[in-house]
Every structure is written in structure tokens, then in C-alpha cells.
Design a protein around this motif. Sequence first.
Motif, PDB file in Angstrom:
ATOM      1  N   TYR A 208       0.832  -1.210   0.000  1.00 38.97           N
ATOM      2  CA  TYR A 208       0.000   0.000   0.000  1.00 38.97           C
ATOM      3  C   TYR A 208       0.865   1.258   0.000  1.00 38.97           C
ATOM      4  O   TYR A 208       0.483   2.279  -0.573  1.00 38.97           O
ATOM      5  N   LYS A 209       2.012   1.185   0.642  1.00 37.33           N
ATOM      6  CA  LYS A 209       2.928   2.329   0.599  1.00 37.33           C
ATOM      7  C   LYS A 209       3.395   2.584  -0.823  1.00 37.33           C
ATOM      8  O   LYS A 209       3.402   3.731  -1.305  1.00 37.33           O
ATOM      9  N   THR A 210       3.757   1.523  -1.540  1.00 40.24           N
ATOM     10  CA  THR A 210       4.223   1.674  -2.915  1.00 40.24           C
ATOM     11  C   THR A 210       3.108   2.165  -3.830  1.00 40.24           C
ATOM     12  O   THR A 210       3.319   3.057  -4.666  1.00 40.24           O
ATOM     13  N   MET A 211       1.915   1.615  -3.667  1.00 33.42           N
ATOM     14  CA  MET A 211       0.797   2.033  -4.509  1.00 33.42           C
ATOM     15  C   MET A 211       0.429   3.487  -4.255  1.00 33.42           C
ATOM     16  O   MET A 211       0.089   4.215  -5.196  1.00 33.42           O
ATOM     17  N   SER A 212       0.486   3.914  -3.012  1.00 34.26           N
ATOM     18  CA  SER A 212       0.142   5.311  -2.726  1.00 34.26           C
ATOM     19  C   SER A 212       1.182   6.272  -3.281  1.00 34.26           C
ATOM     20  O   SER A 212       0.863   7.417  -3.616  1.00 34.26           O
ATOM     21  N   MET A 213       2.433   5.813  -3.410  1.00 34.50           N
ATOM     22  CA  MET A 213       3.467   6.679  -3.965  1.00 34.50           C
ATOM     23  C   MET A 213       3.266   6.942  -5.455  1.00 34.50           C
ATOM     24  O   MET A 213       3.880   7.858  -6.015  1.00 34.50           O
ATOM     25  N   LEU A 214       2.389   6.165  -6.107  1.00 24.63           N
ATOM     26  CA  LEU A 214       2.049   6.477  -7.498  1.00 24.63           C
ATOM     27  C   LEU A 214       1.387   7.845  -7.591  1.00 24.63           C
ATOM     28  O   LEU A 214       1.551   8.563  -8.581  1.00 24.63           O
ATOM     29  N   GLY A 215       0.632   8.202  -6.552  1.00 28.64           N
ATOM     30  CA  GLY A 215       0.040   9.533  -6.521  1.00 28.64           C
ATOM     31  C   GLY A 215       1.101  10.614  -6.453  1.00 28.64           C
ATOM     32  O   GLY A 215       0.965  11.683  -7.068  1.00 28.64           O
ATOM     33  N   PHE A 216       2.161  10.359  -5.705  1.00 30.39           N
ATOM     34  CA  PHE A 216       3.261  11.316  -5.607  1.00 30.39           C
ATOM     35  C   PHE A 216       3.946  11.478  -6.964  1.00 30.39           C
ATOM     36  O   PHE A 216       4.295  12.598  -7.368  1.00 30.39           O
ATOM     37  N   ALA A 274      -7.333   6.946  -4.923  1.00 35.22           N
ATOM     38  CA  ALA A 274      -6.675   5.697  -4.538  1.00 35.22           C
ATOM     39  C   ALA A 274      -5.519   5.959  -3.580  1.00 35.22           C
ATOM     40  O   ALA A 274      -5.305   5.200  -2.625  1.00 35.22           O
ATOM     41  N   THR A 275      -4.780   7.044  -3.817  1.00 33.69           N
ATOM     42  CA  THR A 275      -3.668   7.382  -2.920  1.00 33.69           C
ATOM     43  C   THR A 275      -4.162   7.627  -1.499  1.00 33.69           C
ATOM     44  O   THR A 275      -3.560   7.156  -0.527  1.00 33.69           O
ATOM     45  N   GLY A 276      -5.259   8.362  -1.366  1.00 32.66           N
ATOM     46  CA  GLY A 276      -5.816   8.591  -0.039  1.00 32.66           C
ATOM     47  C   GLY A 276      -6.243   7.306   0.636  1.00 32.66           C
ATOM     48  O   GLY A 276      -6.022   7.125   1.844  1.00 32.66           O
ATOM     49  N   ALA A 277      -6.841   6.392  -0.136  1.00 28.90           N
ATOM     50  CA  ALA A 277      -7.269   5.109   0.440  1.00 28.90           C
ATOM     51  C   ALA A 277      -6.065   4.264   0.859  1.00 28.90           C
ATOM     52  O   ALA A 277      -6.056   3.668   1.951  1.00 28.90           O
ATOM     53  N   TYR A 278      -5.042   4.213   0.008  1.00 27.75           N
ATOM     54  CA  TYR A 278      -3.856   3.427   0.346  1.00 27.75           C
ATOM     55  C   TYR A 278      -3.122   4.019   1.556  1.00 27.75           C
ATOM     56  O   TYR A 278      -2.620   3.279   2.417  1.00 27.75           O
ATOM     57  N   GLU A 279      -3.068   5.333   1.627  1.00 32.37           N
ATOM     58  CA  GLU A 279      -2.425   5.965   2.777  1.00 32.37           C
ATOM     59  C   GLU A 279      -3.138   5.586   4.070  1.00 32.37           C
ATOM     60  O   GLU A 279      -2.496   5.276   5.084  1.00 32.37           O
ATOM     61  N   PRO A 310       5.431  13.236   4.327  1.00 34.08           N
ATOM     62  CA  PRO A 310       5.604  14.433   3.480  1.00 34.08           C
ATOM     63  C   PRO A 310       5.178  14.216   2.032  1.00 34.08           C
ATOM     64  O   PRO A 310       4.621  15.119   1.409  1.00 34.08           O
ATOM     65  N   ALA A 311       5.444  13.034   1.497  1.00 39.13           N
ATOM     66  CA  ALA A 311       5.015  12.751   0.119  1.00 39.13           C
ATOM     67  C   ALA A 311       3.499  12.762   0.021  1.00 39.13           C
ATOM     68  O   ALA A 311       2.923  13.281  -0.938  1.00 39.13           O
ATOM     69  N   MET A 312       2.829  12.189   1.021  1.00 35.10           N
ATOM     70  CA  MET A 312       1.368  12.172   1.007  1.00 35.10           C
ATOM     71  C   MET A 312       0.803  13.586   1.175  1.00 35.10           C
ATOM     72  O   MET A 312      -0.212  13.938   0.564  1.00 35.10           O
TER      73      MET A 312
END
Length: 427
Positions: A208-216, A274-279, A310-312
Motif C-alpha cells: 500500500y505504501k508503494t501504490m500510494s506513492m504512485l500519486g506522488f 486511490a492514494t488517499g485510500a492506500y495511505e 511528506p510525500a502524502m
Amino acid sequence: MAPITDHPLRYKLANELHARPFPSLSAPCSAVYIAIKQPNDAVSRDRAQDLAHLTALLDRHGAPHPQPGATHYYGQIGKHWLKWEQHTEFVTYTAFSETIYERPFDPAQFDVFPSDWLEAAPGQRMTSVLLHIEQQPSDIAEVSTRLDDWFVSESLAVSEVLDQAAIVAGDFRIDQNGHLRFAVFAKPETGTRRIGRIVQRLCEIETYKTMSMLGFARVRALQPKLNDLDTKLTGLMSDMSDEDAPAEWTLHNLLAISAELETLSAQSSFRFGATGAYEALVNQRIAALREARYQGRQHFGEFMMRRYAPAMRTVHSAESRLEAMSSRSIRASNLLRTRVDVERSAQNQSLLESMDRRSDLQLRLQRTVEGLSVVAISYYAVSLVGYLIYPLTQATGMSKGMLTALATVPVVLFVWWMVRRLRKSVE
């Protein structure tokens, strides 16, 4: 109990809560994990391809196939137990083994997934993890020694979890073989299901950390475009206060910027959501570990606070900025549209005044023509009357000219009265 008709989804929904149990693991053991995502941001993936890829792996070991349309699978392949899960954007494979390699985190552990099978995967690797699970040594200093040998100390996160049932560690770095590493030191009395929950949560945190970094990554690609649009939008809003700037041209450019912002918002809304959900899932999984600090080292929550949060926040900031710019462009367009409407109203008012002047002029001209028409009609009317009264010349002894002269005034007055009456009836 009297018979009653069940909802067709009742059992399916109830069983969904128990569809993905945690594995049961005994220390020492090892596990390898991989998450594969199709190379696009589509909301749905081709689930049939994922299932066919799993079936190809099972066929190599003669293992039974999952049910048609399955989204999860757990079974034995050779000396390993395989856990397969299909998610909205990605699919995961976890292979557990009781075999402990002589060298911890030996890349040979990953041989359970053949290279040609990995090459044929319907997607790209998002993350892969090697997990080393063993019992806590009696000498607690030995744990620190191993952690310093296995991980990069600068980014190492270590904590005691689940009421000191185990020590977990990882540095979230990709090693020379392309894998991340996590170590679990479980106390001898820690149950197999608890160890399985720890391993599962570590894999979920990483995924989930990796998937959320797609938003970054998406935000980094958007920033230059947002900066350019922000500059243009600010310039156009400044032009709105300039009376010499043509409002129609400014409004056209504002609408173009608004359309571009809406396009960016539509293209990024799924990824931001999706980034918010994964975070949220990352934070929930870390909270579920119930971390306690180990020997003054940073734990997983602290690592995420310093490196991940910070990335989120950057993602959330970009999302808010995009929404604010869209709202600002819409407000500016509405204001400018109001200005254009006011200017058009003024033009229409001027046009109406001009039309009034023309109507007044036309009325004056009409009245002038009306006077001339009275003369013309009277001329012909007098001629006709003359023909009627010519026979009276002998009876009256008057000449034709005298009779015509006497009839002219009444005829003219009569014609004038008729024309005036007709005009009043029309008006």
C-alpha cells in the motif's frame, strides 16, 4: 423457524469476511512476496489474465486450480504454500516455506517463481519482498548485531509489535537483487497465527505504501503544468481589471484554462482517491501492529512520519491546489461573463436609444409625408368633385373655375380629417 427466502448475495457477502484468512507460520521460516500491477491507471484490470497466470504457475506443480472467477487462492505448490490475492489495481503472490537458507535473504528464495513465468506476467512488478522469520535469540544483543549486518542503519525501522510478541525490522530499500527485506524475530511462545498476521501486515504496509506513492509520481508530473496554468490564470485575472483588455478575448482564454483544469482533474481523480485510500490502509496496518520502541531506534510509524507522510501531504496539497484553481477559474469566468453581459446590456441600451431616435425621425418624416399626401389626395379629389359640379354651371351661372374654387377648401378639409382619423385609429 418458519422458512424464509434468503437474499441471493447473503452467503457470498458473509463469506467475503472470511475469504482471506491470515497464514499460520512457525518460526523459523521464510516467505517471498510480489505485487504485480497492469501498466495503466484503469479502475479495473483484466482479471481473467490474472487467473490464467496463476493457473500457469499451479500447473507447473500439478496443484489444483481455483474456482472460476476466484479472487483469492491458498494451496500448496511443491515445498511452498502459495497465497494469491486479486485486488482492484494489483494482484499479489506470497509463497511460504519452512526452509531456512544458510544465508538470510538469499535471492534463491525467489526461485519459487520461475523467471519465464514472471516474464509472462500480465503487468509490472510494483514491489517484491524477502521475509526472514526466526525465533528471538536469547541474547538480545544478537538481534541488534544481525540488524546492523542485514540493513542500512540510516533508514532502518525496528519495533516490538503486538505486545512484545515479536521484533520486526526493515529499511524499505531495494537490494541489489531487486527485493525489499523484512526480518521478524518471534518469541518462542508467539502463536503461528500471530506470526502469520505480522508477516501479512508487513507485506500490506509495503504494498500500500508503494501504490500510494504512485500519486506522488503523478503530482511530480503535474506540477509544471499546474505552475504554467496558475501563471496564465493569474495574468488573465489581472487583465480583468484592465478596461482596455477585450472582455470577449479574456473570457475565451479563461474558459480554455477551465477546460484544461477540468481535464487534469478528471485524469487524476482516480489516482488521488486511490492514494488517499492506500495511505489510510498503511496507517491502519501500522497501528494494528501496536508498536513499541526497540532500543531507542525509530519504529515504522516514525519512519513513515519522516519519509512517507511528506510525500502524502504533497499529494493532498496538489489535489487541493487543483481543486482551488478550478474553482478560481470558474469564479473568474463567472465574473467576466457578468462583465460581458453588463457591457452587452449597455450596447443593447445604446442600440435601443438609437432605434428610438430613428423611430422618432421616421415618425416626423411620416407626418411630413402625411401632409404631402393630403395635398396629393386633395388634388385628385377636387378634380373628381369638379366633374360632379360642372353641370351646375348653367343652373348657377357660375364658371367652372369658381365652382372648383368653392369646392377645394371643403374637399381639402375633408381629406385632412379622414387621414388624421385613419392615423389615430392605427396608433
